[in-house]
Structures are given as C-alpha cells and as structure tokens.
Write an enzyme that holds these catalytic residues in place. Structure first.
Site, PDB file in Angstrom:
ATOM      1  N   HIS A 224       0.278  -1.876  -2.829  1.00 55.16           N
ATOM      2  CA  HIS A 224      -0.333  -0.971  -1.847  1.00 55.16           C
ATOM      3  C   HIS A 224       0.659  -0.417  -0.834  1.00 55.16           C
ATOM      4  O   HIS A 224       0.363   0.551  -0.141  1.00 55.16           O
ATOM      5  CB  HIS A 224      -1.460  -1.726  -1.116  1.00 55.16           C
TER       6      HIS A 224
ATOM      7  N   ASN B 160     -13.492  -0.054 -10.845  1.00 54.19           N
ATOM      8  CA  ASN B 160     -12.757   1.207 -10.706  1.00 54.19           C
ATOM      9  C   ASN B 160     -13.480   2.350 -11.409  1.00 54.19           C
ATOM     10  O   ASN B 160     -13.586   3.462 -10.883  1.00 54.19           O
ATOM     11  CB  ASN B 160     -11.357   1.066 -11.306  1.00 54.19           C
TER      12      ASN B 160
ATOM     13  N   ARG C 251       1.826   3.416  -8.215  1.00 56.13           N
ATOM     14  CA  ARG C 251       0.824   2.509  -8.765  1.00 56.13           C
ATOM     15  C   ARG C 251      -0.242   3.227  -9.582  1.00 56.13           C
ATOM     16  O   ARG C 251      -0.612   2.807 -10.656  1.00 56.13           O
ATOM     17  CB  ARG C 251       0.132   1.734  -7.631  1.00 56.13           C
TER      18      ARG C 251
ATOM     19  N   ARG D 266     -10.293   0.526   7.601  1.00 58.94           N
ATOM     20  CA  ARG D 266     -11.230  -0.337   6.877  1.00 58.94           C
ATOM     21  C   ARG D 266     -11.264  -1.686   7.575  1.00 58.94           C
ATOM     22  O   ARG D 266     -10.324  -2.473   7.468  1.00 58.94           O
ATOM     23  CB  ARG D 266     -10.815  -0.502   5.416  1.00 58.94           C
TER      24      ARG D 266
ATOM     25  N   ARG E 235     -14.352   5.911   2.957  1.00 60.99           N
ATOM     26  CA  ARG E 235     -15.345   5.872   1.885  1.00 60.99           C
ATOM     27  C   ARG E 235     -15.718   4.450   1.490  1.00 60.99           C
ATOM     28  O   ARG E 235     -14.872   3.602   1.252  1.00 60.99           O
ATOM     29  CB  ARG E 235     -14.821   6.629   0.659  1.00 60.99           C
TER      30      ARG E 235
ATOM     31  N   TYR F 195      -3.401  -7.576  -1.167  1.00 58.12           N
ATOM     32  CA  TYR F 195      -2.741  -6.277  -1.143  1.00 58.12           C
ATOM     33  C   TYR F 195      -1.290  -6.489  -0.701  1.00 58.12           C
ATOM     34  O   TYR F 195      -1.036  -7.208   0.269  1.00 58.12           O
ATOM     35  CB  TYR F 195      -3.400  -5.327  -0.138  1.00 58.12           C
TER      36      TYR F 195
ATOM     37  N   HIS G 236      -5.886   7.901   9.015  1.00 59.37           N
ATOM     38  CA  HIS G 236      -5.586   6.883   8.008  1.00 59.37           C
ATOM     39  C   HIS G 236      -4.422   5.997   8.447  1.00 59.37           C
ATOM     40  O   HIS G 236      -4.062   5.043   7.759  1.00 59.37           O
ATOM     41  CB  HIS G 236      -5.257   7.587   6.680  1.00 59.37           C
TER      42      HIS G 236
END
Length: 681
Positions: free
Chosen positions: A588, A40, A560, A366, A396, A459, A426
C-alpha cells in the site's frame, strides 16, 4: 500505448487468485486469498462495472472522448476474463482446497448431503436460532412494489407447486448470514470435524418454511448494486446530511450484477429479469454458493495452517524520554506492519493528555470502527485542547463509519471540517503543537496510509515523524487553507517550500524530477527512476515516463494494482520494467526515488499516479531528507525489486510472468522484516 484500466485491475485480482492456487501457501491463507478475490470482484461489480456498461452504450465519438483507457468491446473482454477467473476459482476450491481440508480432518459440506448424524442438530438450530430471521415472500407484482434487496446479501429462489390449484409460484427466502453466521461447526465423527454453510441448513429445512408445498427447485442468488456515489457541486449546503441521504439511496441503487446458480432454468431467469427489473445482460451464472468472501470467517482456526505470526517490531524502543522529545532530537520513520503501530497510537494518546499540548490538527480518511485515534482526539478536546479534524465523508464504503465518528467528535468539541463535494482529502497528515514557557514546538506526522490501527496490521505503509521547521510551516499553511470556506480561492498564496501537494505543486514537482533524470541521461550520466505505487493510470505522467525511457532513463516500477503503462515496447518503453507483488501483506505504500546515486531524491506520500489523485484530491507527499530514513527507503525499494518469490513482471501484452529464478531466494516481505530487525539496533 495504454492498457485498459479495468482489464489491468482484473489482472491484479487474478494474481490474488494465483496465491490461492499456490500449494506453497498455508492452507487457511489460500482460503483467505479466495475470500479477497471474491470481495474484490464484488466491489468491481458495484463500482466499475456500471461505468463499463454505460460507456459501452456511447457512440464511437463519445466513447473516445469519455473513455481514455477503454476501447469498444471492453465489456465483452471484461466478462470473458471474469468468467475464466471464476472457473479457476471453482476448480481451486472444489478440486484442491476442499480435498486438502479433508486431509487435515476438516470436512466442508459443499454441495453434498448432510450426514444423518448431523440432521437433528441442524434442524434444532434452524428452529431455535435461524427461523426467526427468515422472511419469505412470493414474487408477485404487488409484493415487489416496495421490494429492496439487500446489497451483497444472499437469497434462495424456491419454485413450488401449489395444491390443489396446481399452479407454480416463486418464493424468495433470505439467507441471514450477515446477521447470524455463514459457517457452523458440527459435532465430529471420529477424528473428522465438520463445517456446514448456513445456506445448506436452510435448504434442508425449506419444508418447515413452506409447509404443504411441493418444492420443484431451489437456487441461490445474490444482488450487487451500483455503489459509486456521485456528489455534484450544487449540493454543498449540508454535506453531512447529504451523505446520509446518499447512503440511503445506495440501498435502492440499480442492480449491477444478479448472480444466480448456474442450474437455474432459463425460463426462471427470464421471469426474474422481468419481475425484478434486472437487465438480462446483468445476470451472471455462479456456483451453488455465493459471497465466498465469507471464507475470511472460516472456523476451526489452526495456527499450523496459517502464516507464522510475525511480531511487529517495537520502534523506537520505549524509554523514559517522551516520544515528543525523541522526535525533537531526530526524525522517526516507521514501516508498517513490520514495525508496531503502537508508536502512532502513543503519539496521539500522549498528545491528548500532555498539559503542554495546546493544539492538534489531523486529516482522517478511513477511520477504524473502534478507533483509538478518534477516541484520543475526543479526549484531547475534553481536556481543553484545540482539536481540528478534517474528516472525509466520501471515503467509499466507510462513509457511515466516518459519519458516526464525526458526530461523536463534534459532540466532544472537536472542530470538524468537511471537504467540498467536488474534491476528496486523501492525505494522511497530522500536526501537534506544544507550548512550554514562552516557546512553542510543533510535531508533524506524514503517512502513506490511513490513521487506522486495524489496517496497519496488514497494509504496508510508512509513517514519518518530524520537527522539520519547513515541513511544519507548510503543514500550517495547508491546514489553514483547508479550513477556508471556498477552497478554490487563495491557491496562489500557498507558497509551499518542501511539501508536494496536489492542487498546488505536486505534479510540476514530479515533472521537474523526471526532467532532471532525462537531462542526466542525455549527458551520459546514469539516470534512474524508481516508483512504488498502488495504481499508475494518469495519461500525462505515463507519457512523461515514456519520454524519459526513450531518452535512456532506466525506470523500475512496482505497481500493485492498476497499471495502464505498457512496458517493453521498443523505442518507447523498453527501458521500463513493471513488477507486481502479492504476498501476505497488502502492498500500500507509495515511494518515489529519482536518481541513481546516494544523493537520490526520495519522496513518500499518499498519492497514487491516477488522475483523481493528482487533480481531484488533496494529496500530500514529502521529500525525505533525513539520511537514515532515506537509506532505509532506498533499501526497502531494492528489496522489493529483488523479490523472486512473490513478484511478477508485467509483459507488453498485459500478461504476467512470475519472477522465479534458480539462484538465491529473495522474498521482499521476509527480507524487509529481517532488515528492520537489525537496522535500528
């Protein structure tokens, strides 16, 4: 009345570090939390830190205009917070986890001499397997002309004395952990098993790389480079080729952090700053080893030192009835990773071969590296079905993988749509159309998480399958809109009836639901808002929540990561409580519940409450009307809210207090699994 977003995020990462410091967490899991913290932080330096430094150089007037949640001096606070966390990181690893490993008969060579018994094996391995990957070069102006350091990879800076001239040279040697390994298991000595870093094998064998050189010092370093690719509207002709060029540019991006071993002399740091064209302020002290995100791959896996495996629940139960027939009878709601992702994979796999399926549409953000879903779309296209995939090339760090799959799908006949440069798609939606005789049936899938079977294992997300005709209608309109060449035209013609979609009706839809709770509170009726998201940052929505709290609405938030809302301020946000949960699975999912009674409005979707999600992306949220699904989601949120083991409550000064009580233990991720084990029987 706003927390700084970067300091808030660093607070979240510190909460991750706390799991590594928690001796009730299994030992190997604690190592993984160190790896997550390190990973992270690397991303923070690649993505956020360059922006923080850029903002710090603005005038006060420009700063206020450009930086909503920042104030002067943020870069100093960021650096101080990071340094404090890194100190805790080192203390946790050196003084706690390494001794705990030793108690388990695992000896990690960590800044210690390699034992005589292992030297021969290390030398043989170096000569046979490592040396061919070593690429030393002397740091001189001539050699640095075309020098491009690998991002996030490891190097050693070796200072040597040359003979007979008696001059000093500095030589950079790569550590090829990205191509080989980071850890090696050596032969046991008695009951003790030994693990060594590739770094130490190379350090010990430097004389074989630099013969006839007197080594004065060896220091480990690492480069982080700015990774925030910015794509301007003027580059719209060939987005695929442009993204590939952007990826190439990423390798030559400016260094946002140069991490060096803290024992490195100041004069050497000054030399490297000048030679490598790195600002001295971007050079950060670190330990003997960098890239400790590699602890993800720590060897000698021992189940007794890990969380017990939690077998995902298979729902719905397999039967002779096809999945499509089940969905036609009733909506199906899944909760990952507690329930198996096999149902999602089966949906696409069956669609690929079902002779009655005529069309598949999907958005992909993704894609898994070995994606079964992408393969199913390829098979469907080869089987003569019309397949349209809206693939986001600007996800990204997944751009290269998405480009790879886009080429494979295009070759197979999948119609590919790419987003415009100024917007990301998204949303996580799919639509399958089947035709039997003269009738057509459509099946919608709306998810809070990516169509990625790998991340679905850890997730937490929700997936809803439905044949709701209004949802199908809205999805058809949305997919048609996204295929238009110019997305800015025809927005007023997209009359959505049920879906809430950013760029269209999502923001006003949420505003109406909040205002309805405000009206209830003013009329003396119980008013309640419950929201679970990854990030809460958007100023207007925060102000709306402040307004609701001031009117008497009780607001319970599970956030979160980034939270810019300040809770607990008398007269403004005293009715707002914000909790953060960090446990074995990454939280998530996004859930929005408006109302205190059984008739509460329940919404799931892909949108976080950030400016980029609400205004610069295509996000899709769905009001859940199926009664069983609604009740499950309300119960799901309540179990999270009751957590007093892994939850923390954010205070008005930004600090966190762990929600530990002396009463009954509630651990949400355990309770949810137990609840789902029985609720679908």
């Amino acid at each position: 009345m706003y927390f700084n977003r970067d300091l808030s995020w660093l607070g979240f990462n510190h909460r991750v570090l706390q799991e590594a410091m928690d001796d009730t967490v299994p030992l190997y899991e604690r190592l993984k939390y160190l790896a997550i913290f390190s990973s992270n932080l690397d991303e923070f330096f690649r993505v956020r830190y360059p922006l923080i430094i850029a903002l710090s150089k603005l005038s006060d007037k420009e700063f206020k205009k450009e930086s909503l949640f920042s104030e002067s001096g943020t870069e100093v606070k960021v650096q101080d917070l990071i340094n404090e966390s890194l100190d805790e990181f080192g203390n946790t690893l050196i003084n706690h986890l390494i001794p705990e490993l030793k108690k388990e008969n695992i000896f990690l060579y960590y800044h210690t001499d390699i034992k005589e018994e292992h030297l021969a094996a290390c030398k043989q391995l170096f000569l046979s397997s490592i040396l061919s990957f070593i690429q030393p070069f002397v740091i001189t102006p001539e050699n640095l002309v075309n020098f491009i350091p690998d991002n996030n990879q490891l190097y050693l800076i070796v200072t040597v004395k040359n003979s007979p001239a008696d001059t000093i040279s500095h030589i950079m040697i790569n550590i090829p952990s990205n191509r080989l390994f980071r850890f090696l298991v050596l032969d046991p000595i008695g009951e003790m098993r030994y693990v060594v870093f590739i770094d130490d094998i190379i350090r010990h064998n430097i004389p074989l790389v630099l013969p006839n050189k007197e080594v004065i010092g060896i220091y480990s370093v690492k480069f982080n480079q700015d990774a925030d690719i910015q794509i301007n509207d003027e580059y719209s002709s060939d987005l695929l080729a442009k993204m590939e060029r952007s990826l190439l540019k990423r390798t030559t991006a400016a260094t946002s952090r140069f991490l060096f071993e803290s024992t490195m002399p100041v004069n050497l740091r000054l030399f490297l700053s000048s030679a490598l064209r790195i600002a001295f302020s971007d050079m950060f002290p670190g330990g003997h080893y960098h890239n400790l995100s590699d602890l993800f791959s720590f060897p000698l896996s021992d189940p007794s030192l890990q969380y017990p495996r939690q077998q995902p629940l298979l729902y719905p139960s397999p039967s002779q009835t096809s999945l499509f027939e089940m969905i036609r009878k009733n909506d199906i709601l899944l909760h990952m990773p507690y329930q198996s992702y096999h149902t999602v994979l089966s949906f696409f796999n069956q669609a690929a071969v079902d002779p009655e399926v005529v069309e598949i549409s999907i958005t992909l953000y993704r894609v898994a590296a070995d994606s079964h879903i992408a393969n199913a779309l390829i098979s469907a296209a080869k089987n003569g079905k019309k397949v349209t995939a809206f693939i986001e090339l600007k996800a990204r760090f997944d751009e290269a993988n998405n480009i790879k799959w886009s080429r494979l799908m295009k070759k197979a006949g999948v119609k590919l749509i790419y987003s415009e440069a100024s917007i990301k798609v998204h949303s996580k939606i799919a639509l399958v159309k089947r035709k039997k005789d003269s009738e057509q049936y459509s099946y919608a899938l709306i998810s809070t998480g990516n169509f990625n079977e790998n991340t679905a294992l850890f997730y937490t997300d929700h997936v809803l399958f439905t044949c709701d005709k209004v949802v199908i209608r809205d999805l058809n309109l949305l997919f048609e809109y996204m295929q238009k060449e110019k997305k800015g035209h025809g927005k007023s013609d997209l009359k959505l009836r049920k879906l809430l979609v950013s760029q269209f009706n999502l923001v006003p839809g949420f505003e109406q639901l909040v205002e309805a709770e405000i009206t209830k509170a003013k009329n003396g009726v119980p008013a309640l808002i419950r929201i679970k998201v990854n990030n809460l940052e958007e100023k207007n929505f925060i102000q709306l929540l402040y307004k609701a709290a001031s009117a008497g609405v009780i607001i319970n938030l599970v956030v979160r990561s980034i939270c810019c809302l300040v809770p607990g301020v008398v007269g403004v946000s005293e009715n707002i409580t914000v909790k953060r949960i960090v446990d074995r699975y990454l939280e998530h999912s996004r859930i929005f519940i408006f109302g205190a009674g059984e008739d509460a409005n329940v919404i799931i979707g892909s949108a976080d409450l950030m400016a980029r999600n609400l205004y610069r992306r295509i996000e899709v949220c769905l009001p859940v009307t199926n009664e069983k699904a609604r009740k499950q989601l309300i119960a799901y949120f309540q179990m999270q809210w009751n957590d007093n083991v892994k939850a923390s409550t954010i205070q008005k000064d930004g600090s966190m207090i762990r929600d530990k009580t002396g009463g009954e233990i509630h651990r949400a991720q355990h309770d949810i699994y137990s609840y789902l084990l029985t609720s679908n029987q």
